[in-house]
Design a protein around this motif. Structure first.
Motif, PDB file in Angstrom:
ATOM      1  N   ALA A 130     -29.805 -13.613   3.356  1.00 49.46           N
ATOM      2  CA  ALA A 130     -28.925 -12.695   2.606  1.00 49.46           C
ATOM      3  C   ALA A 130     -27.794 -13.818   1.921  1.00 49.46           C
ATOM      4  N   ALA A 131     -26.982 -13.206   1.077  1.00 53.03           N
ATOM      5  CA  ALA A 131     -26.058 -13.856   0.484  1.00 53.03           C
ATOM      6  C   ALA A 131     -24.521 -13.121   0.630  1.00 53.03           C
ATOM      7  N   SER A 132     -23.801 -13.781   0.947  1.00 55.26           N
ATOM      8  CA  SER A 132     -22.466 -13.215   1.305  1.00 55.26           C
ATOM      9  C   SER A 132     -21.104 -14.319   1.121  1.00 55.26           C
ATOM     10  N   THR A 188     -26.105 -15.375  -4.479  1.00 53.41           N
ATOM     11  CA  THR A 188     -27.319 -14.225  -4.582  1.00 53.41           C
ATOM     12  C   THR A 188     -28.454 -14.771  -5.183  1.00 53.41           C
ATOM     13  N   PHE A 248     -34.892  -9.989   1.629  1.00 55.15           N
ATOM     14  CA  PHE A 248     -33.653  -9.897   1.319  1.00 55.15           C
ATOM     15  C   PHE A 248     -32.754  -8.718   1.876  1.00 55.15           C
ATOM     16  N   HIS A 273     -29.310  -6.975   1.168  1.00 52.34           N
ATOM     17  CA  HIS A 273     -28.431  -7.001   0.263  1.00 52.34           C
ATOM     18  C   HIS A 273     -26.964  -6.377   0.801  1.00 52.34           C
ATOM     19  N   LEU A 320     -20.129 -15.372  -5.392  1.00 56.00           N
ATOM     20  CA  LEU A 320     -21.334 -14.589  -4.774  1.00 56.00           C
ATOM     21  C   LEU A 320     -22.391 -14.375  -5.441  1.00 56.00           C
ATOM     22  N   GLU A 321     -22.014 -14.090  -6.978  1.00 52.04           N
ATOM     23  CA  GLU A 321     -23.400 -13.767  -7.743  1.00 52.04           C
ATOM     24  C   GLU A 321     -24.256 -14.818  -7.806  1.00 52.04           C
TER      25      GLU A 321
END
Length: 411
Positions: A85-87, A140, A154, A156, A136-137
């Protein structure tokens, strides 16, 4: 429910049934936080303020609702391989906590500069946290590529029907507790929370007004929905909603169901964080205080109406929180720096101190500068930080100093 609204809801990729299913799945694993009235904030704003304390979740954020709903849908093989994940911090904690509970390996990418408290809280769950990307982009994009190489699923942070359904359970609980709410005010980053809440709220109470809030420094969804091109700085106290690219699914839902999006200044966000601590004795991050900031910025709009708002998170860096509280004290006239141009002779400092003491002002800090100043050689720059009760007390203290012919060069 009128036919137009029914048709709009039917066309959306998330249904009320999806949110009810999520609520059943989350029961017992995600806290059903209280939704309580704030008598003092209601008195201050003129609105009837009801607060949903999502900052009291185990991870101090609503994000674990969507995270658990999404993780629970993984196949056995996907669980074995793990997730990524990205956060900016809160989604990371939600994923990390529930992945650990479900014995699913997890890797999280966070943007460089993410508050330390969010990174450490995420690592505490045994998750691999990687800092990368300025936004964040960018984080991600790095996460997606890393996941592709390692065959990870992934998760989201907002643009996923299962994530949206999980977040929508917040509105089920709010309207279950307070069914006669007139307005829901919801912070918007990527739009997952407001999308899920809007679907639930419109189904349960079609006439309810739904208002989204964004920081004026990052008006991404506002620009998209209102066809504006306001600048995007992004360096906001509300980093949890500092999302430059709203979701495709979420923007569709927001466009269909949300009545309005408002922007709030950094000063209002800071004021809201401070009020929630001093009045409600609860810690919120900037994004979590955005709803209250919106009411403070336009009290006439909400006066006399029953307003529900989500305190969406409480993960704020302690140093940043200290700065916010101190700055608010300064705005209220309770903490002030005074500068004096005084003669360099015995008794001058004592005169200033005596007047401050007589007026009941508390001295916090003193700087007595002879060398690094442009004043004449026989003069001294005196800087004093004082505490006063309020703006009126400060004004009276300054008036007493001036009455004694003490030169105040600035404050």
């Amino acid at each position: 429910m009128d036919k137009t609204l029914t048709a709009s809801l039917a066309r959306l990729p998330v249904s009320f049934g999806d949110i009810e299913a999520a609520a059943a799945l989350l029961a017992g694993s995600v806290k059903r936080t209280i939704c309580d009235r704030s008598r003092t904030l209601s008195d201050i704003t003129g609105a009837d303020i009801w607060l949903k304390f999502e900052n009291l979740q185990f991870t101090a954020t609503f994000k674990e609702r969507g995270a658990l709903n999404r993780l629970s849908a993984l196949s056995a093989e996907e669980r074995r391989r793990g997730v990524i994940a990205a956060s900016a911090g809160n989604h990371a904690q939600g994923v990390a906590y529930h992945a650990a509970r479900l014995f699913i390996p997890a890797t999280i990418f966070v943007p460089v500069g993410t508050p330390t408290v969010k990174i450490e809280n995420t690592r505490r769950h045994g998750t691999d946290v990687i800092e990368g990307g300025a936004t964040l982009e960018e984080a991600t994009a790095l996460a997606i590529e890393h996941g592709r190489q390692q065959h990870l699923t992934f998760i989201h942070p907002y643009d996923d029907p299962l994530i949206i359904a999980g977040q929508g359970t917040t509105a089920l609980e709010m309207l279950g507790a307070v069914p006669d709410l007139d307005i829901l005010i919801v912070p918007i980053g990527g739009g997952g929370l407001i999308s899920g809440m809007a679907i639930a709220a419109r189904t349960l109470k079609p006439g309810i007004e739904i208002i989204g809030v964004q920081a004026a420094l990052c008006p991404s969804m506002y620009n998209l929905i209102k066809a504006q091109q306001l600048p995007m700085r992004g360096d906001t106290l509300a980093e949890g909603i500092s999302v430059k690219a709203p979701g495709r699914i979420t923007s569709e839902i927001v466009r269909a169901l949300v009545d309005d999006i408002v922007l709030v200044s950094e000063q209002r966000i800071e004021q809201a964080v401070s009020l929630l601590i001093t009045i409600e004795k609860t810690v919120t991050e900037g994004a979590g205080a955005a709803g209250l900031a919106a009411v403070l910025a336009d009290e006439a709009r909400f006066a006399g109406r029953k307003v529900g708002m989500v305190l969406s998170g409480g993960n704020i860096d302690t140093h940043l929180l200290s700065s916010v509280l101190t700055r608010q004290l300064a705005r209220e006239g309770r903490l002030t720096q005074l500068r004096f141009d005084i003669a360099d002779r015995p008794g001058q400092l004592g005169t200033v101190v005596a007047i401050l003491g007589k007026m009941g002002a508390n001295i916090v800090e003193v700087s007595h500068q002879r060398i690094f100043t442009d004043l004449p050689a026989k003069a001294v720059l005196l800087e004093v930080v004082i505490e006063t009760r309020d703006r009126a007390h400060l004004d009276a203290t300054i008036a007493a100093l001036k009455a004694a012919n003490i030169d105040i060069s600035g404050h």
